[in-house]
Design a protein around this motif. Structure first.
Motif, PDB file in Angstrom:
ATOM      1  N   ILE A 128      -9.848  -0.977   1.520  1.00  0.00           N
ATOM      2  CA  ILE A 128      -9.672  -1.701   2.783  1.00  0.00           C
ATOM      3  C   ILE A 128      -9.128  -3.100   2.505  1.00  0.00           C
ATOM      4  O   ILE A 128      -8.186  -3.562   3.160  1.00  0.00           O
ATOM      5  N   ASN A 129      -9.714  -3.766   1.521  1.00  0.00           N
ATOM      6  CA  ASN A 129      -9.264  -5.121   1.164  1.00  0.00           C
ATOM      7  C   ASN A 129      -7.821  -5.114   0.670  1.00  0.00           C
ATOM      8  O   ASN A 129      -7.024  -5.984   1.030  1.00  0.00           O
ATOM      9  N   GLU A 130      -7.488  -4.122  -0.149  1.00  0.00           N
ATOM     10  CA  GLU A 130      -6.118  -4.039  -0.667  1.00  0.00           C
ATOM     11  C   GLU A 130      -5.130  -3.754   0.457  1.00  0.00           C
ATOM     12  O   GLU A 130      -4.012  -4.269   0.465  1.00  0.00           O
ATOM     13  N   GLY A 131      -5.546  -2.924   1.422  1.00  0.00           N
ATOM     14  CA  GLY A 131      -4.687  -2.637   2.564  1.00  0.00           C
ATOM     15  C   GLY A 131      -4.427  -3.880   3.395  1.00  0.00           C
ATOM     16  O   GLY A 131      -3.315  -4.106   3.878  1.00  0.00           O
ATOM     17  N   GLU A 132      -5.460  -4.716   3.548  1.00  0.00           N
ATOM     18  CA  GLU A 132      -5.304  -5.971   4.288  1.00  0.00           C
ATOM     19  C   GLU A 132      -4.340  -6.904   3.565  1.00  0.00           C
ATOM     20  O   GLU A 132      -3.509  -7.570   4.194  1.00  0.00           O
TER      21      GLU A 132
END
Length: 357
Positions: free
Chosen positions: A344-348
């Motif tokens: 999720i963090n990498e997608g953000e």
């Protein structure tokens, strides 16, 4: 060197495990598929050889096998009616193999055949190397042979073609398929078909999957208790995952999927894939990758990281008698939850970078 190569292997196998065990549908097959007006679901029957073997050990085991086939014949057409939306106006019929053969002989061109089979991978007779391997399906396996790995799949075949030559193969978990597996498999397949019908290539889909995890923001993660590793700790998962987690048993998960109303949730699942190795002594490799998908449309959102295992497995497969046969994790661990949160963090971060550009 190990990191990028292992990550590439993992991503490639992940996409196969989530979407399709064989390949993307050819454009001409997509056009044919859209015109089909009837779905024929194959009615399974207990294999006499399996029944005979089970009866020797236990009457109870033989009865359990017969009951599983009976339940499959009830669940499969129900799942197709509810979750196969590619051919919206198609009629759904349950037919035996003999009945389908009669329809085929009438030169029918209006039907698609859906059948539950077991997918195998074996090396070709001319070489031990994977480029000569062959993939084939056979009747559903009840008790798997550790030397001949296989996974349950949904075969999709045009009625005019032999059942041995499906135009699409959708894999599920490594369990004997229940309603949840069938529903998830059909929804994942529907996502792939709909995306391709919208003109997206396999390359574009593989690029998109890298940052789909951003769509998990704010949504509740549904975890099936029976699919959790015995060392799993809910307290740790709560600390690691930034959004709510909902724990359900398998019966509750089936009820949720049958109702098909998810109230802003995403679901964790563990699909299995089977691939060839370079080791003739262990020609098949079974791969399990915990993933999260959107139950509304079947979109794969993120996956756990098994790159280290994949790197080791492919390395071992080059050494005779050292090929690994099972790779990945059949149960969801706390580490998988951390990987989901990391995705999720990498997608953000990807979204922020793209917006700046």
């Amino acid at each position: 060197m190990k990191g990028p190569l292992a990550a590439l292997l993992c991503l490639s196998l992940l996409f196969s495990a989530i979407t399709v065990s064989a390949q993307f549908v050819k454009t001409k097959d997509l056009e044919k598929m859209k015109k089909r007006t009837r779905i024929l679901v194959v009615k399974e029957k207990p294999d006499k050889k399996i029944l005979k073997q089970l009866a020797r050990s236990s009457t109870e085991m033989a009865n359990a096998y017969k009951q599983a086939i009976k339940q499959l014949n009830q669940d499969f057409p129900e799942a197709v009616r509810q979750f196969w939306t590619v051919n919206d106006n198609a009629t759904i019929e349950v037919r035996t193999e003999k009945e389908i053969e009669k329809i085929r002989k009438k030169n029918d061109r209006s039907s698609i055949v859906m059948d539950c089979q077991s997918l195998h991978v074996k090396p070709g007779v001319k070489s031990r190397y994977s480029k000569f391997t062959r993939t084939y399906t056979s009747a559903l396996v009840w008790e798997k042979d550790s030397k001949d790995l296989s996974i349950p799949v949904i075969n999709m075949t045009f009625i005019e073609n032999d059942l041995q030559y499906p135009f699409y193969i959708q894999n599920m978990s490594d369990r004997f398929p229940d309603f949840v597996d069938l529903a998830v498999g059909l929804r994942l397949a529907t996502f792939v078909f709909n995306e391709q019908l919208d003109g997206k290539s396999s390359t574009i889909l593989q690029k998109e999957i890298k940052h789909n995890a951003v769509l998990m923001k704010g949504k509740t993660l549904v975890l099936c208790k029976e699919w959790l590793d015995e060392t799993f700790e809910a307290k740790t998962a709560k600390q690691d995952y930034p959004y709510p987690i909902r724990y359900v048993n398998q019966e509750e998960l089936e009820g949720l999927i049958r109702k098909d109303v998810y109230d802003s949730t995403v679901v964790a699942y563990v699909p299995a894939g089977v691939f060839s190795t370079f080791d003739r002594n262990a020609p098949s490799m079974e791969v399990h990758v915990p993933v999260v998908f959107d139950p509304v449309n079947g979109m794969p959102l993120c996956h756990s990281d098994i790159s280290d295992q994949m790197f080791q497995a492919w390395g071992f497969s080059l050494i005779p008698r050292m090929g690994k046969t099972v790779v990945g994790f059949k149960k969801i661990r706390n580490e998988d939850i951390r990987n989901f949160a990391k995705s999720i963090n990498e997608g953000e971060e990807i979204d922020i970078t793209q917006s700046i550009k």
